[in-house]
Design a protein around this motif. Structure first.
Motif, PDB file in Angstrom:
ATOM      1  N   ILE A  60      -4.767  11.878  15.528  1.00 57.74           N
ATOM      2  CA  ILE A  60      -5.005  11.768  14.075  1.00 57.74           C
ATOM      3  C   ILE A  60      -6.137  12.381  13.843  1.00 57.74           C
ATOM      4  O   ILE A  60      -7.054  12.603  14.529  1.00 57.74           O
ATOM      5  N   PRO A  61      -5.959  13.425  12.760  1.00 60.79           N
ATOM      6  CA  PRO A  61      -6.719  14.419  12.370  1.00 60.79           C
ATOM      7  C   PRO A  61      -8.198  13.655  12.046  1.00 60.79           C
ATOM      8  O   PRO A  61      -8.174  12.702  11.486  1.00 60.79           O
ATOM      9  N   TYR A  81      -6.603   6.340   5.763  1.00 58.69           N
ATOM     10  CA  TYR A  81      -5.877   7.439   6.172  1.00 58.69           C
ATOM     11  C   TYR A  81      -4.461   7.505   5.434  1.00 58.69           C
ATOM     12  O   TYR A  81      -4.120   8.525   5.139  1.00 58.69           O
ATOM     13  N   ILE A 131      -6.267   2.004   8.166  1.00 55.94           N
ATOM     14  CA  ILE A 131      -4.809   2.298   7.915  1.00 55.94           C
ATOM     15  C   ILE A 131      -4.812   2.676   6.309  1.00 55.94           C
ATOM     16  O   ILE A 131      -4.204   3.849   5.962  1.00 55.94           O
ATOM     17  N   ILE A 180      -3.503   2.621  12.889  1.00 50.09           N
ATOM     18  CA  ILE A 180      -3.078   3.470  11.889  1.00 50.09           C
ATOM     19  C   ILE A 180      -1.625   3.965  12.504  1.00 50.09           C
ATOM     20  O   ILE A 180      -0.770   3.944  11.607  1.00 50.09           O
ATOM     21  N   TYR A 196       0.727  -1.128  -0.229  1.00 50.74           N
ATOM     22  CA  TYR A 196       0.033   0.068  -0.105  1.00 50.74           C
ATOM     23  C   TYR A 196       0.706   1.079  -0.117  1.00 50.74           C
ATOM     24  O   TYR A 196       0.439   2.443  -0.354  1.00 50.74           O
ATOM     25  N   TYR A 201       1.454   1.178  12.498  1.00 48.24           N
ATOM     26  CA  TYR A 201       1.883   0.962  10.921  1.00 48.24           C
ATOM     27  C   TYR A 201       2.593   2.241  10.272  1.00 48.24           C
ATOM     28  O   TYR A 201       3.399   2.189   9.565  1.00 48.24           O
ATOM     29  N   TYR A 221       0.174  13.005  13.709  1.00 46.75           N
ATOM     30  CA  TYR A 221       0.847  11.810  13.983  1.00 46.75           C
ATOM     31  C   TYR A 221       1.523  11.775  12.598  1.00 46.75           C
ATOM     32  O   TYR A 221       2.768  11.108  12.664  1.00 46.75           O
TER      33      TYR A 221
END
Lengths: 251, 251
Positions: free
Chosen positions: B227-228, A247, A244, B244, A193, B247, B193
Protein backbone atom coordinates in the motif's frame (compact mmCIF):
# COMPACT_ATOMS: atom_id res chain seq x y z
CA UNK A 1 26.39 16.89 32.77
CA UNK A 2 23.03 17.67 34.29
CA UNK A 3 21.91 14.99 36.72
CA UNK A 4 18.76 14.83 38.81
CA UNK A 5 18.44 12.23 41.55
CA UNK A 6 15.36 13.27 43.47
CA UNK A 7 11.73 12.88 42.44
CA UNK A 8 11.09 15.98 44.56
CA UNK A 9 13.19 18.15 42.25
CA UNK A 10 11.09 21.00 40.79
CA UNK A 11 11.89 20.01 37.20
CA UNK A 12 10.75 16.46 37.81
CA UNK A 13 7.50 17.74 39.30
CA UNK A 14 7.01 19.91 36.22
CA UNK A 15 7.69 17.02 33.79
CA UNK A 16 5.29 14.79 35.67
CA UNK A 17 2.54 17.37 35.36
CA UNK A 18 2.67 16.92 31.59
CA UNK A 19 0.83 13.63 32.05
CA UNK A 20 -2.27 15.84 32.49
CA UNK A 21 -4.07 17.45 29.57
CA UNK A 22 -4.46 20.68 31.55
CA UNK A 23 -0.73 21.17 31.96
CA UNK A 24 -0.05 20.24 28.34
CA UNK A 25 -2.49 22.91 27.18
CA UNK A 26 -1.13 25.48 29.63
CA UNK A 27 2.49 25.04 28.51
CA UNK A 28 2.00 24.09 24.85
CA UNK A 29 4.37 21.17 25.42
CA UNK A 30 4.10 17.40 25.85
CA UNK A 31 6.18 14.47 26.98
CA UNK A 32 7.19 11.53 24.80
CA UNK A 33 8.85 8.26 25.79
CA UNK A 34 10.92 5.54 24.25
CA UNK A 35 13.82 5.29 21.82
CA UNK A 36 11.79 5.16 18.61
CA UNK A 37 9.64 8.19 19.37
CA UNK A 38 12.53 10.31 20.68
CA UNK A 39 14.61 9.47 17.60
CA UNK A 40 11.74 10.40 15.28
CA UNK A 41 11.12 13.67 17.15
CA UNK A 42 14.81 14.62 16.98
CA UNK A 43 14.75 14.11 13.20
CA UNK A 44 12.03 16.73 12.86
CA UNK A 45 14.33 19.54 13.94
CA UNK A 46 12.81 22.16 16.18
CA UNK A 47 10.29 20.09 18.13
CA UNK A 48 12.38 18.73 21.01
CA UNK A 49 13.03 21.09 23.94
CA UNK A 50 14.98 18.69 26.08
CA UNK A 51 15.86 15.01 26.38
CA UNK A 52 15.69 13.08 29.64
CA UNK A 53 17.81 9.95 29.96
CA UNK A 54 18.03 7.33 32.66
CA UNK A 55 21.59 7.09 34.00
CA UNK A 56 21.62 3.42 32.99
CA UNK A 57 20.45 3.97 29.42
CA UNK A 58 22.76 4.38 26.43
CA UNK A 59 21.83 6.94 23.79
CA UNK A 60 22.48 5.51 20.32
CA UNK A 61 25.12 7.43 18.35
CA UNK A 62 22.67 8.07 15.49
CA UNK A 63 20.49 10.31 17.66
CA UNK A 64 20.74 13.93 16.48
CA UNK A 65 21.35 15.56 19.84
CA UNK A 66 23.42 18.60 18.77
CA UNK A 67 22.17 21.69 20.55
CA UNK A 68 19.57 19.78 22.58
CA UNK A 69 19.60 19.96 26.36
CA UNK A 70 20.10 16.52 27.92
CA UNK A 71 19.39 15.72 31.56
CA UNK A 72 20.34 12.44 33.18
CA UNK A 73 18.07 11.05 35.88
CA UNK A 74 17.82 8.07 38.21
CA UNK A 75 15.51 5.16 37.33
CA UNK A 76 13.28 6.36 40.15
CA UNK A 77 12.85 9.74 38.46
CA UNK A 78 12.23 8.08 35.08
CA UNK A 79 9.55 5.86 36.60
CA UNK A 80 7.91 8.89 38.19
CA UNK A 81 7.47 10.76 34.90
CA UNK A 82 6.60 7.70 32.80
CA UNK A 83 3.17 6.63 31.62
CA UNK A 84 4.33 3.05 30.96
CA UNK A 85 4.97 0.17 33.32
CA UNK A 86 8.44 -0.56 32.00
CA UNK A 87 10.01 2.72 30.85
CA UNK A 88 12.71 2.37 28.19
CA UNK A 89 14.93 4.92 29.92
CA UNK A 90 14.53 7.85 27.54
CA UNK A 91 11.98 10.64 27.29
CA UNK A 92 11.75 14.11 25.81
CA UNK A 93 9.77 17.30 26.20
CA UNK A 94 8.40 18.55 22.89
CA UNK A 95 6.64 21.66 21.64
CA UNK A 96 3.12 21.27 20.31
CA UNK A 97 2.70 22.38 16.70
CA UNK A 98 0.80 25.61 16.41
CA UNK A 99 -1.20 25.41 13.22
CA UNK A 100 -4.46 27.12 12.42
CA UNK A 101 -7.03 25.86 9.95
CA UNK A 102 -6.54 29.08 7.94
CA UNK A 103 -2.83 28.31 7.54
CA UNK A 104 -3.31 24.98 5.73
CA UNK A 105 -2.19 25.41 2.15
CA UNK A 106 -3.97 22.34 0.84
CA UNK A 107 -7.23 20.93 2.01
CA UNK A 108 -7.37 17.15 2.24
CA UNK A 109 -8.45 16.73 5.81
CA UNK A 110 -9.74 14.12 8.24
CA UNK A 111 -12.35 15.47 10.66
CA UNK A 112 -12.90 13.45 13.82
CA UNK A 113 -16.02 13.91 15.94
CA UNK A 114 -15.94 12.67 19.55
CA UNK A 115 -13.70 9.63 19.17
CA UNK A 116 -12.72 8.82 22.72
CA UNK A 117 -10.27 5.93 22.48
CA UNK A 118 -6.66 7.20 22.40
CA UNK A 119 -5.56 4.19 20.32
CA UNK A 120 -8.17 4.98 17.67
CA UNK A 121 -7.14 8.66 17.52
CA UNK A 122 -3.45 7.76 17.29
CA UNK A 123 -3.97 5.12 14.61
CA UNK A 124 -6.07 7.55 12.55
CA UNK A 125 -3.32 10.20 12.74
CA UNK A 126 -0.80 7.58 11.57
CA UNK A 127 -3.08 6.43 8.74
CA UNK A 128 -3.89 10.00 7.67
CA UNK A 129 -0.15 10.64 7.44
CA UNK A 130 0.33 7.51 5.31
CA UNK A 131 -2.61 8.40 3.08
CA UNK A 132 -1.14 11.82 2.38
CA UNK A 133 -3.78 13.87 4.17
CA UNK A 134 -2.87 17.49 4.94
CA UNK A 135 -4.31 17.65 8.44
CA UNK A 136 -6.36 15.90 11.09
CA UNK A 137 -8.90 18.05 12.89
CA UNK A 138 -10.23 16.94 16.26
CA UNK A 139 -13.68 18.18 17.24
CA UNK A 140 -15.22 18.23 20.70
CA UNK A 141 -15.15 15.06 22.77
CA UNK A 142 -12.00 13.59 21.18
CA UNK A 143 -9.11 12.20 23.21
CA UNK A 144 -6.28 14.73 23.50
CA UNK A 145 -3.77 14.38 20.64
CA UNK A 146 -0.89 14.74 23.13
CA UNK A 147 -2.12 12.00 25.46
CA UNK A 148 0.78 9.49 25.80
CA UNK A 149 -1.34 6.61 24.44
CA UNK A 150 -2.32 8.65 21.38
CA UNK A 151 1.31 9.55 20.75
CA UNK A 152 2.42 5.91 20.97
CA UNK A 153 -0.27 4.85 18.52
CA UNK A 154 0.77 7.51 16.00
CA UNK A 155 4.20 5.80 15.81
CA UNK A 156 5.81 9.19 15.20
CA UNK A 157 3.24 10.69 12.84
CA UNK A 158 2.33 13.22 15.55
CA UNK A 159 5.65 14.96 14.76
CA UNK A 160 4.95 15.67 11.11
CA UNK A 161 1.18 15.48 10.70
CA UNK A 162 -0.65 18.74 11.48
CA UNK A 163 -3.24 17.94 14.16
CA UNK A 164 -5.62 20.77 15.06
CA UNK A 165 -8.49 21.19 17.44
CA UNK A 166 -11.50 22.93 16.02
CA UNK A 167 -15.21 23.55 15.88
CA UNK A 168 -16.34 21.05 13.25
CA UNK A 169 -19.51 22.98 12.38
CA UNK A 170 -17.45 26.05 11.49
CA UNK A 171 -14.81 24.03 9.66
CA UNK A 172 -17.33 22.13 7.52
CA UNK A 173 -18.88 25.48 6.63
CA UNK A 174 -15.49 26.92 5.64
CA UNK A 175 -14.63 23.87 3.52
CA UNK A 176 -17.92 24.04 1.67
CA UNK A 177 -17.41 27.74 0.90
CA UNK A 178 -14.17 26.66 -0.81
CA UNK A 179 -16.04 24.01 -2.83
CA UNK A 180 -14.23 21.18 -1.08
CA UNK A 181 -16.52 18.13 -0.81
CA UNK A 182 -17.17 17.03 2.76
CA UNK A 183 -18.04 13.33 3.15
CA UNK A 184 -19.67 12.16 6.35
CA UNK A 185 -19.93 8.54 7.43
CA UNK A 186 -23.44 7.38 8.25
CA UNK A 187 -25.87 4.51 7.79
CA UNK A 188 -28.93 6.56 6.82
CA UNK A 189 -29.34 8.83 3.79
CA UNK A 190 -25.94 7.68 2.58
CA UNK A 191 -24.45 6.12 -0.54
CA UNK A 192 -21.90 3.30 -0.74
CA UNK A 193 -18.39 4.76 -0.61
CA UNK A 194 -17.42 3.28 -3.98
CA UNK A 195 -20.09 5.40 -5.68
CA UNK A 196 -18.12 8.57 -4.94
CA UNK A 197 -15.59 10.05 -7.35
CA UNK A 198 -12.01 10.26 -6.17
CA UNK A 199 -10.74 13.81 -5.77
CA UNK A 200 -7.63 15.79 -4.97
CA UNK A 201 -9.17 17.77 -2.14
CA UNK A 202 -11.83 16.45 0.20
CA UNK A 203 -12.76 16.23 3.84
CA UNK A 204 -13.74 12.96 5.49
CA UNK A 205 -15.79 13.12 8.69
CA UNK A 206 -15.80 10.13 11.07
CA UNK A 207 -17.36 9.86 14.49
CA UNK A 208 -17.72 8.34 17.92
CA UNK A 209 -17.18 4.57 18.35
CA UNK A 210 -20.71 3.89 19.57
CA UNK A 211 -22.85 6.78 18.38
CA UNK A 212 -21.24 7.60 15.05
CA UNK A 213 -21.07 11.18 13.78
CA UNK A 214 -23.31 13.80 15.40
CA UNK A 215 -26.51 14.20 13.37
CA UNK A 216 -26.19 17.97 13.13
CA UNK A 217 -22.79 17.57 11.49
CA UNK A 218 -24.10 14.88 9.11
CA UNK A 219 -26.81 17.31 7.98
CA UNK A 220 -24.10 19.78 6.94
CA UNK A 221 -22.02 17.50 4.69
CA UNK A 222 -21.91 17.40 0.89
CA UNK A 223 -22.68 13.67 0.91
CA UNK A 224 -22.76 10.90 3.49
CA UNK A 225 -21.14 7.52 2.80
CA UNK A 226 -21.29 4.03 4.21
CA UNK A 227 -19.00 1.03 3.84
CA UNK A 228 -21.10 -2.06 3.07
CA UNK A 229 -21.04 -4.89 5.60
CA UNK A 230 -20.93 -8.17 3.66
CA UNK A 231 -20.83 -10.47 6.69
CA UNK A 232 -22.54 -10.52 10.06
CA UNK A 233 -20.57 -7.92 12.01
CA UNK A 234 -22.53 -4.86 13.04
CA UNK A 235 -19.93 -2.29 12.12
CA UNK A 236 -16.28 -1.58 11.42
CA UNK A 237 -13.83 -0.09 13.88
CA UNK A 238 -13.69 3.68 13.23
CA UNK A 239 -9.95 3.58 12.49
CA UNK A 240 -10.41 0.81 9.92
CA UNK A 241 -13.30 2.66 8.27
CA UNK A 242 -11.25 5.88 8.13
CA UNK A 243 -8.34 3.97 6.55
CA UNK A 244 -10.47 2.35 3.85
CA UNK A 245 -12.11 5.69 3.01
CA UNK A 246 -9.00 7.90 3.00
CA UNK A 247 -7.24 5.53 0.62
CA UNK A 248 -10.32 5.10 -1.54
CA UNK A 249 -11.23 8.79 -1.87
CA UNK A 250 -7.80 10.19 -2.73
CA UNK A 251 -6.88 10.75 -6.38
CA UNK B 1 -31.48 -21.49 41.18
CA UNK B 2 -27.82 -22.40 41.23
CA UNK B 3 -25.81 -20.11 43.43
CA UNK B 4 -22.08 -20.16 44.18
CA UNK B 5 -20.67 -18.01 46.94
CA UNK B 6 -17.13 -19.22 47.36
CA UNK B 7 -14.14 -18.57 45.12
CA UNK B 8 -12.84 -21.93 46.35
CA UNK B 9 -15.71 -23.79 44.68
CA UNK B 10 -14.41 -26.30 42.11
CA UNK B 11 -16.50 -24.81 39.30
CA UNK B 12 -15.08 -21.35 39.97
CA UNK B 13 -11.56 -22.73 39.88
CA UNK B 14 -12.35 -24.39 36.56
CA UNK B 15 -13.81 -21.18 35.05
CA UNK B 16 -10.81 -19.18 36.20
CA UNK B 17 -8.43 -21.61 34.47
CA UNK B 18 -9.98 -20.59 31.15
CA UNK B 19 -8.01 -17.35 31.39
CA UNK B 20 -5.04 -19.50 30.27
CA UNK B 21 -4.52 -20.59 26.67
CA UNK B 22 -3.50 -24.07 27.83
CA UNK B 23 -6.81 -24.74 29.54
CA UNK B 24 -8.80 -23.29 26.64
CA UNK B 25 -7.05 -25.67 24.26
CA UNK B 26 -7.45 -28.63 26.60
CA UNK B 27 -11.20 -28.12 27.02
CA UNK B 28 -12.10 -26.61 23.65
CA UNK B 29 -14.03 -23.90 25.51
CA UNK B 30 -13.50 -20.23 26.38
CA UNK B 31 -14.91 -17.58 28.66
CA UNK B 32 -16.59 -14.38 27.49
CA UNK B 33 -17.66 -11.36 29.53
CA UNK B 34 -20.08 -8.49 29.34
CA UNK B 35 -23.67 -7.97 28.26
CA UNK B 36 -23.00 -7.29 24.58
CA UNK B 37 -20.82 -10.34 23.99
CA UNK B 38 -23.06 -12.72 25.95
CA UNK B 39 -26.11 -11.47 24.07
CA UNK B 40 -24.36 -11.96 20.71
CA UNK B 41 -23.17 -15.45 21.68
CA UNK B 42 -26.68 -16.49 22.78
CA UNK B 43 -28.05 -15.40 19.39
CA UNK B 44 -25.74 -17.86 17.65
CA UNK B 45 -27.52 -20.88 19.03
CA UNK B 46 -25.36 -23.76 20.15
CA UNK B 47 -22.23 -21.91 21.28
CA UNK B 48 -23.03 -21.09 24.91
CA UNK B 49 -22.60 -23.88 27.47
CA UNK B 50 -23.52 -21.89 30.54
CA UNK B 51 -24.12 -18.34 31.70
CA UNK B 52 -22.68 -16.92 34.91
CA UNK B 53 -24.42 -13.94 36.47
CA UNK B 54 -23.52 -11.78 39.42
CA UNK B 55 -26.30 -11.85 42.03
CA UNK B 56 -26.62 -8.05 41.68
CA UNK B 57 -26.89 -8.03 37.91
CA UNK B 58 -30.16 -8.06 35.98
CA UNK B 59 -30.39 -10.15 32.82
CA UNK B 60 -32.27 -8.23 30.13
CA UNK B 61 -35.50 -9.93 29.04
CA UNK B 62 -34.35 -10.03 25.40
CA UNK B 63 -31.58 -12.52 26.21
CA UNK B 64 -32.36 -15.93 24.67
CA UNK B 65 -31.70 -18.08 27.72
CA UNK B 66 -34.10 -20.98 27.07
CA UNK B 67 -32.33 -24.26 27.72
CA UNK B 68 -29.12 -22.61 28.90
CA UNK B 69 -27.73 -23.36 32.35
CA UNK B 70 -27.50 -20.20 34.49
CA UNK B 71 -25.44 -19.95 37.66
CA UNK B 72 -25.61 -16.98 40.00
CA UNK B 73 -22.46 -15.94 41.82
CA UNK B 74 -21.25 -13.34 44.31
CA UNK B 75 -19.37 -10.27 43.08
CA UNK B 76 -16.28 -11.81 44.61
CA UNK B 77 -16.60 -14.88 42.39
CA UNK B 78 -17.27 -12.70 39.31
CA UNK B 79 -14.15 -10.66 40.04
CA UNK B 80 -12.11 -13.84 40.40
CA UNK B 81 -13.00 -15.16 36.95
CA UNK B 82 -12.91 -11.79 35.18
CA UNK B 83 -10.15 -10.44 32.97
CA UNK B 84 -11.40 -6.85 33.34
CA UNK B 85 -10.99 -4.39 36.17
CA UNK B 86 -14.68 -3.58 36.42
CA UNK B 87 -16.66 -6.69 35.44
CA UNK B 88 -20.16 -6.03 34.08
CA UNK B 89 -21.63 -8.88 36.12
CA UNK B 90 -22.25 -11.39 33.34
CA UNK B 91 -20.05 -14.03 31.73
CA UNK B 92 -20.49 -17.23 29.74
CA UNK B 93 -18.61 -20.38 28.87
CA UNK B 94 -18.63 -21.06 25.13
CA UNK B 95 -17.56 -23.90 22.85
CA UNK B 96 -14.81 -23.17 20.36
CA UNK B 97 -15.83 -23.71 16.75
CA UNK B 98 -14.28 -26.80 15.26
CA UNK B 99 -13.62 -26.05 11.62
CA UNK B 100 -10.95 -27.52 9.41
CA UNK B 101 -9.48 -25.83 6.36
CA UNK B 102 -10.77 -28.69 4.20
CA UNK B 103 -14.33 -28.00 5.37
CA UNK B 104 -14.47 -24.42 4.07
CA UNK B 105 -16.90 -24.36 1.15
CA UNK B 106 -15.66 -21.07 -0.26
CA UNK B 107 -12.14 -19.74 -0.21
CA UNK B 108 -11.85 -16.04 0.52
CA UNK B 109 -9.47 -16.13 3.45
CA UNK B 110 -7.28 -13.88 5.57
CA UNK B 111 -3.97 -15.51 6.57
CA UNK B 112 -2.22 -13.98 9.56
CA UNK B 113 1.46 -14.65 10.25
CA UNK B 114 2.79 -13.97 13.76
CA UNK B 115 0.65 -10.97 14.71
CA UNK B 116 1.09 -10.73 18.47
CA UNK B 117 -1.15 -7.91 19.60
CA UNK B 118 -4.56 -9.27 20.69
CA UNK B 119 -6.28 -6.02 19.66
CA UNK B 120 -4.89 -6.33 16.13
CA UNK B 121 -6.00 -9.97 15.84
CA UNK B 122 -9.47 -9.16 17.17
CA UNK B 123 -9.93 -6.13 14.92
CA UNK B 124 -8.86 -8.16 11.88
CA UNK B 125 -11.40 -10.89 12.69
CA UNK B 126 -14.10 -8.19 12.99
CA UNK B 127 -13.02 -6.56 9.70
CA UNK B 128 -12.76 -9.91 7.88
CA UNK B 129 -16.34 -10.61 8.98
CA UNK B 130 -17.50 -7.21 7.71
CA UNK B 131 -15.64 -7.66 4.42
CA UNK B 132 -17.40 -10.98 3.80
CA UNK B 133 -14.34 -13.20 4.12
CA UNK B 134 -14.98 -16.93 4.63
CA UNK B 135 -12.32 -17.58 7.26
CA UNK B 136 -9.38 -16.18 9.18
CA UNK B 137 -6.40 -18.51 9.54
CA UNK B 138 -3.87 -17.86 12.28
CA UNK B 139 -0.34 -19.12 11.69
CA UNK B 140 2.38 -19.65 14.23
CA UNK B 141 3.19 -16.83 16.65
CA UNK B 142 -0.27 -15.24 16.60
CA UNK B 143 -2.12 -14.24 19.75
CA UNK B 144 -4.70 -16.89 20.70
CA UNK B 145 -8.10 -16.20 19.10
CA UNK B 146 -9.83 -17.02 22.41
CA UNK B 147 -7.74 -14.62 24.50
CA UNK B 148 -10.22 -12.29 26.28
CA UNK B 149 -8.70 -9.18 24.67
CA UNK B 150 -9.00 -10.70 21.19
CA UNK B 151 -12.63 -11.61 21.86
CA UNK B 152 -13.46 -8.08 23.04
CA UNK B 153 -11.87 -6.58 19.93
CA UNK B 154 -13.86 -8.85 17.63
CA UNK B 155 -17.06 -7.25 19.01
CA UNK B 156 -18.86 -10.55 18.56
CA UNK B 157 -17.44 -11.60 15.19
CA UNK B 158 -15.63 -14.47 16.94
CA UNK B 159 -19.05 -16.17 17.22
CA UNK B 160 -19.82 -16.30 13.50
CA UNK B 161 -16.48 -15.95 11.73
CA UNK B 162 -14.59 -19.24 11.25
CA UNK B 163 -11.16 -18.76 12.86
CA UNK B 164 -8.70 -21.60 12.34
CA UNK B 165 -5.15 -22.30 13.37
CA UNK B 166 -2.95 -23.72 10.68
CA UNK B 167 0.41 -24.19 9.04
CA UNK B 168 0.54 -21.29 6.57
CA UNK B 169 3.08 -22.96 4.30
CA UNK B 170 0.74 -25.92 3.81
CA UNK B 171 -2.33 -23.74 3.43
CA UNK B 172 -0.77 -21.45 0.82
CA UNK B 173 0.23 -24.57 -1.09
CA UNK B 174 -3.30 -25.96 -0.92
CA UNK B 175 -4.83 -22.65 -2.07
CA UNK B 176 -2.50 -22.43 -5.04
CA UNK B 177 -3.36 -25.98 -6.11
CA UNK B 178 -6.96 -24.76 -6.27
CA UNK B 179 -5.92 -21.77 -8.42
CA UNK B 180 -6.87 -19.29 -5.72
CA UNK B 181 -4.55 -16.26 -5.88
CA UNK B 182 -2.57 -15.68 -2.68
CA UNK B 183 -1.51 -12.06 -2.10
CA UNK B 184 1.25 -11.34 0.36
CA UNK B 185 2.00 -7.92 1.81
CA UNK B 186 5.61 -6.79 1.41
CA UNK B 187 7.75 -3.81 0.50
CA UNK B 188 10.15 -5.59 -1.87
CA UNK B 189 9.31 -7.37 -5.14
CA UNK B 190 5.75 -6.17 -4.78
CA UNK B 191 3.22 -4.19 -6.83
CA UNK B 192 0.88 -1.47 -5.63
CA UNK B 193 -2.36 -3.00 -4.39
CA UNK B 194 -4.49 -1.07 -6.86
CA UNK B 195 -2.72 -2.83 -9.76
CA UNK B 196 -4.36 -6.14 -8.80
CA UNK B 197 -7.66 -7.33 -10.27
CA UNK B 198 -10.53 -7.83 -7.87
CA UNK B 199 -11.66 -11.42 -7.56
CA UNK B 200 -14.28 -13.60 -5.96
CA UNK B 201 -11.84 -15.92 -4.25
CA UNK B 202 -8.46 -14.89 -2.93
CA UNK B 203 -6.21 -15.19 0.09
CA UNK B 204 -4.58 -12.19 1.72
CA UNK B 205 -1.48 -12.78 3.85
CA UNK B 206 -0.48 -10.18 6.46
CA UNK B 207 2.28 -10.37 9.04
CA UNK B 208 3.96 -9.37 12.26
CA UNK B 209 3.71 -5.73 13.42
CA UNK B 210 7.45 -5.12 13.28
CA UNK B 211 8.91 -7.73 10.95
CA UNK B 212 6.13 -8.11 8.41
CA UNK B 213 5.38 -11.45 6.78
CA UNK B 214 8.00 -14.23 7.01
CA UNK B 215 10.19 -14.22 3.87
CA UNK B 216 9.70 -17.91 3.23
CA UNK B 217 5.95 -17.38 3.06
CA UNK B 218 6.32 -14.33 0.81
CA UNK B 219 8.33 -16.47 -1.62
CA UNK B 220 5.35 -18.83 -1.92
CA UNK B 221 2.65 -16.31 -2.85
CA UNK B 222 1.09 -15.64 -6.25
CA UNK B 223 1.93 -11.93 -5.97
CA UNK B 224 3.05 -9.57 -3.22
CA UNK B 225 1.40 -6.19 -2.73
CA UNK B 226 2.16 -2.94 -0.97
CA UNK B 227 0.00 0.00 0.00
CA UNK B 228 1.73 3.24 -1.04
CA UNK B 229 2.73 5.65 1.72
CA UNK B 230 2.00 9.17 0.47
CA UNK B 231 3.14 10.98 3.62
CA UNK B 232 5.99 10.57 6.06
CA UNK B 233 4.83 7.65 8.19
CA UNK B 234 6.93 4.50 7.93
CA UNK B 235 4.09 2.04 7.70
CA UNK B 236 0.44 1.35 8.33
CA UNK B 237 -0.95 -0.57 11.29
CA UNK B 238 -1.42 -4.20 10.19
CA UNK B 239 -5.16 -4.09 10.95
CA UNK B 240 -5.63 -0.97 8.84
CA UNK B 241 -3.64 -2.45 5.96
CA UNK B 242 -5.68 -5.67 6.13
CA UNK B 243 -8.91 -3.63 6.08
CA UNK B 244 -7.93 -1.57 3.04
CA UNK B 245 -6.82 -4.68 1.16
CA UNK B 246 -9.75 -6.97 2.00
CA UNK B 247 -12.23 -4.31 0.85
CA UNK B 248 -10.18 -3.48 -2.22
CA UNK B 249 -9.58 -7.04 -3.42
CA UNK B 250 -13.12 -8.39 -3.14
CA UNK B 251 -15.36 -8.42 -6.20
Amino acid sequence: MKYIESVKNQKVKQWKKLLTKKERELTGTYLIEGFHLVEEALKEGDIVREVIVSIEAVIPAKFKLEGTEVTYVTNEVMNAISDTETPQGIAAICDQKKIRFEDLSSKKVLLIDAVQDPGNIGTMIRTADAAGMDAVILGEGCADAYNPKVIRSTQGSIFHMPVLKGNLTEIIGALKVQNIPVYGTALEKAVSYDQVEKSETFALLVGNEGQGVDKKLLAQTTQNLYIPIFGKSESLNVGIAAGILMYHLRK
